[in-house]
Design an enzyme around this catalytic site. Structure first.
Site, PDB file in Angstrom:
ATOM      1  N   GLY A  89       5.806  -2.697   6.435  1.00  0.00           N
ATOM      2  CA  GLY A  89       7.456  -3.105   6.507  1.00  0.00           C
ATOM      3  C   GLY A  89       8.104  -2.180   7.615  1.00  0.00           C
ATOM      4  O   GLY A  89       8.156  -0.978   7.885  1.00  0.00           O
ATOM      5  N   GLU A  90       9.578  -2.803   7.690  1.00  0.00           N
ATOM      6  CA  GLU A  90      10.184  -2.221   8.659  1.00  0.00           C
ATOM      7  C   GLU A  90      11.507  -1.816   7.823  1.00  0.00           C
ATOM      8  O   GLU A  90      12.344  -2.464   7.252  1.00  0.00           O
ATOM      9  CB  GLU A  90      11.036  -3.101   9.629  1.00  0.00           C
ATOM     10  CG  GLU A  90      12.242  -2.690  10.209  1.00  0.00           C
ATOM     11  CD  GLU A  90      12.314  -1.013  10.987  1.00  0.00           C
ATOM     12  OE1 GLU A  90      12.895  -0.245  10.242  1.00  0.00           O
ATOM     13  OE2 GLU A  90      11.619  -0.968  11.625  1.00  0.00           O
ATOM     14  N   CYS A 138       3.224   8.383   1.737  1.00  0.00           N
ATOM     15  CA  CYS A 138       3.695   7.340   2.816  1.00  0.00           C
ATOM     16  C   CYS A 138       3.969   6.117   1.716  1.00  0.00           C
ATOM     17  O   CYS A 138       3.140   5.525   1.360  1.00  0.00           O
ATOM     18  CB  CYS A 138       2.523   7.003   3.846  1.00  0.00           C
ATOM     19  SG  CYS A 138       3.406   5.737   5.019  1.00  0.00           S
ATOM     20  N   CYS A 160      -2.655   1.354   8.051  1.00  0.00           N
ATOM     21  CA  CYS A 160      -1.772   0.752   7.027  1.00  0.00           C
ATOM     22  C   CYS A 160      -2.260  -0.669   7.130  1.00  0.00           C
ATOM     23  O   CYS A 160      -2.155  -1.327   8.042  1.00  0.00           O
ATOM     24  CB  CYS A 160      -0.276   0.882   7.542  1.00  0.00           C
ATOM     25  SG  CYS A 160       0.815   0.470   6.093  1.00  0.00           S
ATOM     26  N   CYS A 167       3.977  -5.833  15.840  1.00  0.00           N
ATOM     27  CA  CYS A 167       3.564  -4.811  16.762  1.00  0.00           C
ATOM     28  C   CYS A 167       2.088  -5.130  16.928  1.00  0.00           C
ATOM     29  O   CYS A 167       1.396  -5.051  15.996  1.00  0.00           O
ATOM     30  CB  CYS A 167       3.766  -3.645  16.353  1.00  0.00           C
ATOM     31  SG  CYS A 167       5.584  -3.221  16.036  1.00  0.00           S
ATOM     32  N   GLU A 224       0.926  -1.221   0.084  1.00  0.00           N
ATOM     33  CA  GLU A 224      -0.026   0.012   0.048  1.00  0.00           C
ATOM     34  C   GLU A 224       0.798   1.248   0.038  1.00  0.00           C
ATOM     35  O   GLU A 224       2.078   1.317   0.532  1.00  0.00           O
ATOM     36  CB  GLU A 224      -0.805  -0.121   1.260  1.00  0.00           C
ATOM     37  CG  GLU A 224      -1.842  -1.055   1.212  1.00  0.00           C
ATOM     38  CD  GLU A 224      -2.663  -1.135   2.613  1.00  0.00           C
ATOM     39  OE1 GLU A 224      -2.348  -0.117   3.339  1.00  0.00           O
ATOM     40  OE2 GLU A 224      -3.402  -2.197   2.862  1.00  0.00           O
ATOM     41  N   CYS A 234       5.117  -7.737   7.311  1.00  0.00           N
ATOM     42  CA  CYS A 234       5.998  -7.262   8.038  1.00  0.00           C
ATOM     43  C   CYS A 234       6.747  -8.332   9.100  1.00  0.00           C
ATOM     44  O   CYS A 234       5.799  -9.193   9.428  1.00  0.00           O
ATOM     45  CB  CYS A 234       5.410  -5.928   8.883  1.00  0.00           C
ATOM     46  SG  CYS A 234       6.736  -5.006  10.059  1.00  0.00           S
ATOM     47  N   SER A 275      11.232   6.045   9.131  1.00  0.00           N
ATOM     48  CA  SER A 275      10.574   5.370  10.210  1.00  0.00           C
ATOM     49  C   SER A 275      11.087   4.176  10.613  1.00  0.00           C
ATOM     50  O   SER A 275      10.718   3.124   9.901  1.00  0.00           O
ATOM     51  CB  SER A 275       8.996   5.914  10.201  1.00  0.00           C
ATOM     52  OG  SER A 275       8.504   5.178  11.692  1.00  0.00           O
ATOM     53  N   LEU A 301       8.105   4.939  18.769  1.00  0.00           N
ATOM     54  CA  LEU A 301       8.287   4.552  20.468  1.00  0.00           C
ATOM     55  C   LEU A 301       7.163   3.933  21.109  1.00  0.00           C
ATOM     56  O   LEU A 301       7.228   2.884  21.544  1.00  0.00           O
ATOM     57  CB  LEU A 301       8.729   5.855  21.018  1.00  0.00           C
ATOM     58  CG  LEU A 301       9.350   5.969  22.314  1.00  0.00           C
ATOM     59  CD1 LEU A 301      10.523   5.008  22.397  1.00  0.00           C
ATOM     60  CD2 LEU A 301       9.579   7.198  22.915  1.00  0.00           C
ATOM     61  N   HIS A 302       6.016   4.793  21.189  1.00  0.00           N
ATOM     62  CA  HIS A 302       4.632   4.206  21.551  1.00  0.00           C
ATOM     63  C   HIS A 302       4.580   3.760  22.774  1.00  0.00           C
ATOM     64  O   HIS A 302       3.702   3.164  23.357  1.00  0.00           O
ATOM     65  CB  HIS A 302       4.385   2.917  20.546  1.00  0.00           C
ATOM     66  CG  HIS A 302       4.218   3.505  19.095  1.00  0.00           C
ATOM     67  ND1 HIS A 302       3.610   4.461  18.574  1.00  0.00           N
ATOM     68  CD2 HIS A 302       4.861   2.902  17.982  1.00  0.00           C
ATOM     69  CE1 HIS A 302       3.696   4.568  17.328  1.00  0.00           C
ATOM     70  NE2 HIS A 302       4.517   3.642  17.210  1.00  0.00           N
ATOM     71  N   CYS A 311      -0.643  -2.634  15.122  1.00  0.00           N
ATOM     72  CA  CYS A 311      -0.406  -2.331  14.007  1.00  0.00           C
ATOM     73  C   CYS A 311      -1.060  -3.290  12.974  1.00  0.00           C
ATOM     74  O   CYS A 311      -0.944  -4.639  12.992  1.00  0.00           O
ATOM     75  CB  CYS A 311       1.199  -1.714  13.481  1.00  0.00           C
ATOM     76  SG  CYS A 311       1.394  -1.892  11.751  1.00  0.00           S
TER      77      CYS A 311
END
Length: 413
Positions: free
Chosen positions: A193-194, A131, A369, A142, A118, A138, A225, A248-249, A145
């Site tokens: 993804g990371e 974005c 996302c 998380c 996406e 991923c 990010s 961070l969260h 997410c």
């Protein structure tokens, strides 16, 4: 045409299929300058012309956004013909494009092997942010997410990362005046993804995007990010040099480990220490901390005070983006109450740190996302089930009515 709950159109294109249309030609979209030069030299362009032709093709592909060699008007006809014989300039397919009543645009893009990711365009008064995804699925899981519910399929190639920007600019009509009146002014590597687990492809793609003879997007307008992949954070600043955002969260290891399993490997303190060592970070170029506001999880007054204390401890030039949680089907989390989000922001501001509240965008088009991809997968399975049932029914009807006259009530002709 489908519509959103607010009555805006939802544009759905025919479902794409794996790419079988290259006919043995090389897709040059996504090649860096050195690769493009080698490819042009390999097809027999005279050696004395290779550098010039490379510069011309690069300009037309990345600055003008053309998808046909016939449009490269300053390239001689014989070279254009040679290029067309060996190469193609092809974007991935848009499986689905949705347009929100707030101007947000979301694209579900299918790549050559049938995998999907996406891309989201978010317009604001002073900027237009795209974005971009770096992986299909991923690996981080998380809990809050939606992409975290999907297994990692593979890394996206540099070409597939760049293509997301090309597709958005196509849809926004940006190529006519590529450096004036831009609608995509900023890029954030915050999609599926990371990015730091796909470092080489992300680096290559962003170098193409930043090239001064191509798309010409300044590194100051690009933010990467990460969930806190500590070993690659310093490398990102040194080798790519873009702005850094950190998901961070949470402000303590217990909570962050619960919602972000990567914290078992890289603790809050390790992540913040890596931020303190990030090359190029200063007050005019602050590190951004992303903080999703989860009701009863990370949104207390004490959490806000601890966040200020931690940022001060590491003397970080930072701001905090407070993100009202965008619920998705099946999530265990709720968005914090608005009054508490505002109170959290005030406490952080009073601590001398900017803490804007991000305006929720695109909620009428599943803009969290991964939601659109997840819906597509469910839709695909349902479509397959319906098609299989229809075929079975037809076969059964054929078998039971072999030899029947056409005027009988069989439903067949």
């Amino acid at each position: 045409m489908q519509v959103t709950p607010s009555g805006n159109p939802v544009v759905v294109s025919p479902r794409a299929t794996p790419d079988d249309s290259l006919d043995g030609k090389q897709n040059i979209l996504g090649l860096d300058r050195a690769e493009l030069k080698d490819a042009i030299a390999a097809i027999g362009v005279p050696e004395r012309q290779v550098r010039m032709r490379t510069s011309q093709v690069w300009h037309w592909v990345y600055h003008r956004g053309v998808s046909s060699f016939d449009d490269m008007l300053n390239v001689s006809k014989d070279v254009r013909a040679k290029l067309a014989d060996h190469f193609i300039i092809k974007r991935p397919e848009i499986v689905e494009a949705q347009y929100s009543n707030d101007g947000t645009r979301k694209y579900l893009i299918r790549f050559a092997d049938g995998n999907e990711a996406e891309t989201v365009y978010i317009p604001e008064e002073d900027r237009g942010t795209l974005c971009i995804s770096s992986q299909v699925g991923c690996t981080l899981n998380c809990k809050f997410c939606h992409t975290g519910t999907m297994k990692l399929v593979r890394n996206l190639t540099a070409a597939e990362i760049v293509a997301q920007l090309m597709i958005a600019r196509d849809d926004l009509g940006e190529w006519e005046n590529p450096t004036e009146g831009r609608r995509v002014t900023n890029i954030v590597m915050m999609g599926m993804g990371e990015p730091l687990y796909n470092f080489d492809n992300v680096k290559k793609a962003l170098e193409i995007v930043m090239d001064e003879e191509g798309i010409q997007l300044s590194r100051r307008r690009i933010t990467l990010s990460t969930s806190g992949v500590v070993p690659h954070m310093e490398r990102c600043g040194r080798e790519i040099g873009v702005n850094l955002a950190v998901s961070l969260h949470a402000v303590n290891d217990d909570v962050r480990t619960d919602i972000m399993p990567i914290n078992k490997k890289y603790s809050v303190d390790q992540v913040l220490a890596a931020c303190a060592n990030y090359p190029g970070a200063h007050n005019a170029r602050r590190i951004t901390f992303e903080y999703a506001m989860l009701k009863g999880v990370n949104d207390s007054d004490q959490d806000a005070r601890d966040l200020v204390r931690m940022i001060r401890k590491y003397k970080l030039p930072a701001k905090v983006n407070l993100i009202p949680f965008n619920p998705w089907p099946g999530t265990d989390y709720e968005c914090s109450e608005w009054d508490q989000i505002q109170r959290f922001s005030d406490i952080v501001y009073e601590g001398g740190i900017s803490a804007p509240i991000r305006t929720p965008r695109g909620r009428d088009i599943m803009a969290a996302c991964g939601q659109l991809k997840s819906a597509s997968e469910k839709k695909s399975k349902a479509e397959l089930a319906r098609e299989a049932a229809a075929v079975a029914a037809a076969n059964q009807s054929d078998a039971s009515h072999q030899g029947a006259p056409h005027h009988t009530s069989t439903g067949l002709t």
